[in-house]
Design an enzyme around this catalytic site. Structure first.
Site, PDB file in Angstrom:
ATOM      1  N   LYS A 168       2.549  10.204   8.220  1.00 36.33           N
ATOM      2  CA  LYS A 168       1.777   9.838   9.422  1.00 36.33           C
ATOM      3  C   LYS A 168       2.248  10.596  10.668  1.00 36.33           C
ATOM      4  O   LYS A 168       1.911  11.744  10.832  1.00 36.33           O
ATOM      5  CB  LYS A 168       1.829   8.327   9.631  1.00 36.33           C
TER       6      LYS A 168
ATOM      7  N   PHE B 284       0.867  -1.187   0.000  1.00 37.59           N
ATOM      8  CA  PHE B 284       0.000   0.000   0.000  1.00 37.59           C
ATOM      9  C   PHE B 284       0.898   1.229   0.000  1.00 37.59           C
ATOM     10  O   PHE B 284       1.725   1.405   0.888  1.00 37.59           O
ATOM     11  CB  PHE B 284      -0.919   0.023   1.235  1.00 37.59           C
TER      12      PHE B 284
ATOM     13  N   ASP C 136       9.318   2.506   1.821  1.00 38.83           N
ATOM     14  CA  ASP C 136       8.153   3.265   2.254  1.00 38.83           C
ATOM     15  C   ASP C 136       8.018   3.015   3.758  1.00 38.83           C
ATOM     16  O   ASP C 136       7.568   1.954   4.189  1.00 38.83           O
ATOM     17  CB  ASP C 136       6.906   2.779   1.489  1.00 38.83           C
TER      18      ASP C 136
HETATM   19  N1  PLP Z   1       2.314   4.219   2.449  1.00 43.93           N
HETATM   20  C1  PLP Z   1       1.940   3.478   3.509  1.00 43.93           C
HETATM   21  C2  PLP Z   1       2.767   2.290   3.884  1.00 43.93           C
HETATM   22  C3  PLP Z   1       0.788   3.809   4.235  1.00 43.93           C
HETATM   23  O1  PLP Z   1       0.415   3.042   5.279  1.00 43.93           O
HETATM   24  C4  PLP Z   1       0.041   4.939   3.845  1.00 43.93           C
HETATM   25  C5  PLP Z   1      -1.213   5.295   4.564  1.00 43.93           C
HETATM   26  O2  PLP Z   1      -1.887   4.492   5.172  1.00 43.93           O
HETATM   27  C6  PLP Z   1       0.470   5.699   2.740  1.00 43.93           C
HETATM   28  C7  PLP Z   1       1.612   5.305   2.075  1.00 43.93           C
HETATM   29  C8  PLP Z   1      -0.293   6.906   2.291  1.00 43.93           C
HETATM   30  O3  PLP Z   1      -0.145   7.959   3.190  1.00 43.93           O
HETATM   31  P1  PLP Z   1      -1.187   9.194   3.168  1.00 43.93           P
HETATM   32  O4  PLP Z   1      -2.520   8.670   3.566  1.00 43.93           O
HETATM   33  O5  PLP Z   1      -0.594  10.185   4.153  1.00 43.93           O
HETATM   34  O6  PLP Z   1      -1.171   9.730   1.772  1.00 43.93           O
END
Ligand code: PLP
Length: 328
Positions: free
Chosen positions: A186, A71, A157
């Site tokens: 986050k 994700f 990530d």
């Molecule tokens: N990458 C990961 C691993 C995430 O858990 C999330 C959000 O849950 C994101 C990217 C996306 O972040 P945002 O919601 O701040 O765009």
């Protein structure tokens, strides 16, 4: 002033950048670009990888490889990077140049990382959204080796795993890996919107002035909040507490030997428990039927996801566990 035009430098943004780089020194990070969210940070990371590749090797070497079950966000490009069909439905066409491979399969990765077409490999050390799935040490070490041999950027990530969540400031540190790029968001500014992508030595000078931008990225308010977060979180004793509380949580769940819990896994305060029943009705019951209620997350259909706040006390952990046990 909560915001200053990005043509000017502010002391508070510079201080935040310096402190964040020093918190990420164990992962070899040298420079940072501030954004407003995780998706924006991942987009920036993909742009960096593509520019590195295109300036060095010319056009056509732009593919980003990611994992099935990953994700990476909800913009059209980060949905493209996200290896889960369920998030794609209804939103195509997507940005080109993303390829998915199954996690843990080094032969599949070896085949996918074509040095003539691939710019980067983007990975979560522990997949959050799809089930709290930690990648193995062997897999990530082998992936790092392949990326290095082929001059493909190894990008982590750390939007969910970073900022101390897994017990080290970045999860890649506990694997002994120094990625080329790391993304954060986050908890970066303790509840205010903020994101960042960081670059290691090899790629620190790829993006030059004018290549990328963000009006509110690194604004003074988010930078001040981020500094306060780092003052608390980026300390060995604080990170050790996250590890200790995570171990306590896992040990308690295991000690129940509950027939409805089939597996418990995770790192630090990022823990998943597979259950034999659908998670969603249980989460709902924990809010509407338990008194006091309990806020929990799911990851996939049948996994409970525990991401407690770092300030949770031992008593609160015990209390939360009791509520969960009785509702299970
Ligand atoms: N990458 C990961 C691993 C995430 O858990 C999330 C959000 O849950 C994101 C990217 C996306 O972040 P945002 O919601 O701040 O765009």
């Amino acid at each position: 002033m909560t915001h200053v035009c990005n043509y000017y430098m502010t002391d508070i943004q510079a201080a935040f950048a310096e402190k964040l780089i020093s918190a990420c020194a164990g992962a070899g990070m040298k420079k940072v670009f501030f954004a407003n969210s995780g998706a924006e940070a991942n987009e920036g990371a993909c742009k960096l990888a593509r520019k590195y590749s295109s300036s060095k090797y010319g056009k056509g070497r732009h593919t980003i490889v990611t994992l099935l079950g990953s994700f990476h966000g909800r913009t059209i490009t980060t949905l493209s990077a996200t290896g889960q069909e369920s998030f794609h439905k209804d939103f195509g066409p997507f940005t080109e140049g993303f390829v998915y491979v199954p996690g843990g399969d080094i032969e599949a990765l070896d085949r996918a990382l074509d040095k003539n077409t691939v710019a980067g490999f983007l990975v979560e050390a522990v997949q959050g959204e799809s089930g709290i799935t930690p990648q193995s040490q062997e897999y990530l070490s082998a992936a790092g080796k392949l990326c290095e041999e082929r001059d493909i950027l190894f990008m982590f990530d750390e939007i969910q795993t970073g900022m101390g969540r897994t017990g080290t400031f970045l999860a890649c540190e506990s694997y002994g890996i120094k990625p080329d790029v790391v993304t954060l968001a986050k908890s970066l500014a303790g509840g205010l919107p903020a994101g960042a992508f960081l670059a290691g030595e090899k790629v620190a000078d790829v993006l030059q002035i004018g290549d990328h931008g963000s009006t509110f990225g690194g604004n003074s308010l988010a930078a001040a909040a981020g500094l306060a977060v780092l003052d608390t979180v980026a300390k060995p004793e604080f990170l050790k507490e996250n590890l200790r509380k995570g171990e306590k949580l896992k040990a308690a769940l295991k000690s129940w030997n509950h027939p409805k819990i089939t597996e418990i896994r995770g790192m630090g305060l990022m823990i998943g428990a597979d259950i034999t029943v659908e998670a969603w009705p249980l989460l709902e019951a924990l809010i509407t039927k338990a008194d006091p209620g309990l806020l929990l997350l799911s990851a996939g259909k049948k996994t409970l996801r525990f991401l407690p706040p770092y300030i949770i006390s031992d008593d609160e952990l015990d209390q939360g566990l009791d509520i969960l046990k009785s509702m299970l």
